[in-house]
Design an enzyme around this catalytic site. Structure first.
Site, PDB file in Angstrom:
ATOM      1  N   ASN A  39      -1.830   6.841  -2.252  1.00 50.38           N
ATOM      2  CA  ASN A  39      -3.018   6.557  -1.451  1.00 50.38           C
ATOM      3  C   ASN A  39      -3.792   5.389  -2.058  1.00 50.38           C
ATOM      4  O   ASN A  39      -5.014   5.407  -2.156  1.00 50.38           O
ATOM      5  CB  ASN A  39      -3.916   7.797  -1.332  1.00 50.38           C
ATOM      6  CG  ASN A  39      -4.980   7.632  -0.275  1.00 50.38           C
ATOM      7  OD1 ASN A  39      -4.786   6.924   0.703  1.00 50.38           O
ATOM      8  ND2 ASN A  39      -6.127   8.264  -0.477  1.00 50.38           N
TER       9      ASN A  39
ATOM     10  N   HIS B 220       0.870  -1.173   0.000  1.00 52.13           N
ATOM     11  CA  HIS B 220       0.000   0.000   0.000  1.00 52.13           C
ATOM     12  C   HIS B 220       0.906   1.222   0.000  1.00 52.13           C
ATOM     13  O   HIS B 220       1.703   1.407   0.909  1.00 52.13           O
ATOM     14  CB  HIS B 220      -0.915   0.027   1.221  1.00 52.13           C
ATOM     15  CG  HIS B 220      -1.863   1.183   1.190  1.00 52.13           C
ATOM     16  ND1 HIS B 220      -3.084   1.119   0.575  1.00 52.13           N
ATOM     17  CD2 HIS B 220      -1.746   2.452   1.654  1.00 52.13           C
ATOM     18  CE1 HIS B 220      -3.685   2.296   0.666  1.00 52.13           C
ATOM     19  NE2 HIS B 220      -2.885   3.124   1.324  1.00 52.13           N
ATOM     20  N   CYS B 221       0.805   2.022  -1.040  1.00 56.33           N
ATOM     21  CA  CYS B 221       1.687   3.175  -1.188  1.00 56.33           C
ATOM     22  C   CYS B 221       0.999   4.423  -0.633  1.00 56.33           C
ATOM     23  O   CYS B 221      -0.044   4.835  -1.150  1.00 56.33           O
ATOM     24  CB  CYS B 221       2.035   3.378  -2.663  1.00 56.33           C
ATOM     25  SG  CYS B 221       3.121   4.776  -2.940  1.00 56.33           S
ATOM     26  N   PRO B 222       1.568   5.046   0.389  1.00 54.70           N
ATOM     27  CA  PRO B 222       0.930   6.255   0.930  1.00 54.70           C
ATOM     28  C   PRO B 222       1.002   7.429  -0.049  1.00 54.70           C
ATOM     29  O   PRO B 222       0.158   8.317  -0.004  1.00 54.70           O
ATOM     30  CB  PRO B 222       1.730   6.544   2.199  1.00 54.70           C
ATOM     31  CG  PRO B 222       3.033   5.862   2.000  1.00 54.70           C
ATOM     32  CD  PRO B 222       2.772   4.680   1.124  1.00 54.70           C
TER      33      PRO B 222
END
Length: 183
Positions: A129, A124-126
């Site tokens: 998002n 999950h890439c911040p």
């Protein structure tokens, strides 16, 4: 009305504004005067740079907005025949997600941020998002590649300008190609 603040959207807007600010301020304040203003060379170099910058934005947009690929609701592994599912090591039964209440295909993992099981989940890439999974992994990888290529070109132009200024100062001809007021 109880509105919840979404920090993920703040990251996406921050990244978008940062890319734009660095890309366009470098062109306006450094590259333009270094390349000689209104010349064919300036438009060729900045044209290539802008194509790279727009490809970077496009792939970032797709990586952030495309679904990573979720497990369809009600998906079940085939009962017999094809060996298309993973078995748990301890029970030798198909993998099951207690949170989604469904079976998980191979290389599927549950994302606690998205609250769904994602096919071929990488992470999950911040900054986007979004999860990086089966359906948007190519966009994410192209985005990362375009960041490298675009930053490499910007760095090369900045280094060339800096080299020019250092050589001029060492030769005592600093006044010939001084930085402009905008640099």
């Amino acid at each position: 009305m109880d509105a919840e603040f979404d920090v993920g959207r703040l990251y996406v807007w921050t990244v978008s504004l940062l890319i734009g600010f660095i890309g366009y301020s470098s062109q306006i304040f450094v590259f333009w005067s270094y390349l000689g203003g209104f010349t064919l060379r300036t438009f060729a170099v900045l044209g290539i740079f802008n194509v790279l910058l727009h490809l970077l934005y496009y792939n970032y947009y797709l990586a952030a907005t495309r679904s990573p690929g979720h497990v369809p609701l009600g998906w079940e592994p085939p009962r017999a025949g094809a060996n298309v599912y993973e078995l748990k090591r301890d029970t030798l039964k198909p993998r099951y997600c207690r949170l989604c209440k469904g079976f998980k295909p191979p290389r599927t993992h549950h994302c606690s941020d998205c609250d769904r099981c994602v096919l071929k989940m990488d992470h999950h890439c911040p900054w986007t998002n979004n999860c990086v999974g089966f359906a948007n992994q190519g966009y994410f990888l192209r985005f990362v590649y375009m960041v490298d290529v675009t930053c490499g070109m910007a760095m090369a132009l900045h280094c060339a300008r800096m080299y020019e200024l250092i050589v001029d100062s060492l030769n005592g001809t600093y006044y010939v190609r001084q930085p402009t007021q905008t640099e």
